[in-house]
Design an enzyme around this catalytic site. Structure first.
Site, short mmCIF file in Angstrom:
data_model
loop_
_atom_site.label_atom_id
_atom_site.label_comp_id
_atom_site.label_asym_id
_atom_site.label_seq_id
_atom_site.Cartn_x
_atom_site.Cartn_y
_atom_site.Cartn_z
CB CYS A 1 -1.00 -0.01 1.17
SG CYS A 1 -0.30 0.22 2.81
CG ASN B 1 4.51 -1.60 5.12
OD1 ASN B 1 5.59 -1.88 5.62
ND2 ASN B 1 3.57 -2.51 4.96
CB CYS C 1 -3.63 1.65 6.90
SG CYS C 1 -3.44 3.17 7.84
NE ARG C 2 -4.54 1.30 1.63
CZ ARG C 2 -4.43 1.97 0.49
NH1 ARG C 2 -5.35 1.83 -0.44
NH2 ARG C 2 -3.40 2.77 0.27
CB SER C 3 0.44 -3.46 2.81
OG SER C 3 1.19 -2.44 3.42
CG ASP D 1 -5.04 5.09 3.02
OD1 ASP D 1 -5.14 4.70 4.20
OD2 ASP D 1 -4.03 5.66 2.58
#
Length: 153
Positions: free
Chosen positions: A9, A12, A14-16, A122
């Protein structure tokens, strides 16, 4: 030989990290899952506390992860590189060293919704509900990814 998957993301945090943690819980230990960001804003930091809390709520521990930026060597190391949105996709392709490397890069939600290029939003600027929604999206797609790559083992 173990299959290696990289989740990417922007920062690095939140999402990934969530995608990394979720996929690790769905695969045997001989698979390697990591995550990275396209930007270097948070290198060395832990994931966002809201990501850590959301993962914990669903029984996944991502508290020991450390943020890092994607590098050219990742194209050699990883078999699959999943990006969270179209901006990440463009940024990752821009540093891919060759056509073979570019073939490894996929928009993650295309595993659920082929060729639609849907994005994992995000959640950074929102509240905890956004993190929970992202977790559920990633949990669903990681189930599909896990089944797919286990078949190739």
């Amino acid at each position: 030989m173990s299959v290696k998957v990289l989740m990417v993301c922007l920062g690095n945090i939140c999402r990934s990290p969530l995608a990394e943690g979720i996929l690790q819980t769905k695969l045997p230990k001989n698979f390697i899952v990591d995550s990275a960001g396209t930007a270097n804003y948070h290198v060395g930091s832990a994931p966002d506390k809201r990501s850590v809390a959301t993962a914990k709520q669903f029984g996944v521990d991502i508290s020991q992860q450390k943020c890092r930026q994607i590098s050219i060597s990742d194209f050699e190391t990883f078999d699959y590189i999943y990006v969270m949105d179209n901006s990440n996709y463009g940024n990752v392709l821009a540093i891919a060293p060759n056509e073979k490397a570019k073939q490894k890069v996929k928009v993650i939600l295309n595993e659920l919704h082929p060729n639609q290029d849907l994005e994992v939003p995000d959640p950074y600027y929102g509240d905890i509900k956004g993190f929970e929604e992202v977790y559920k999206m990633l949990d669903e797609v990681c189930e599909v990814i896990a089944e797919k790559i286990k078949l190739q083992q």
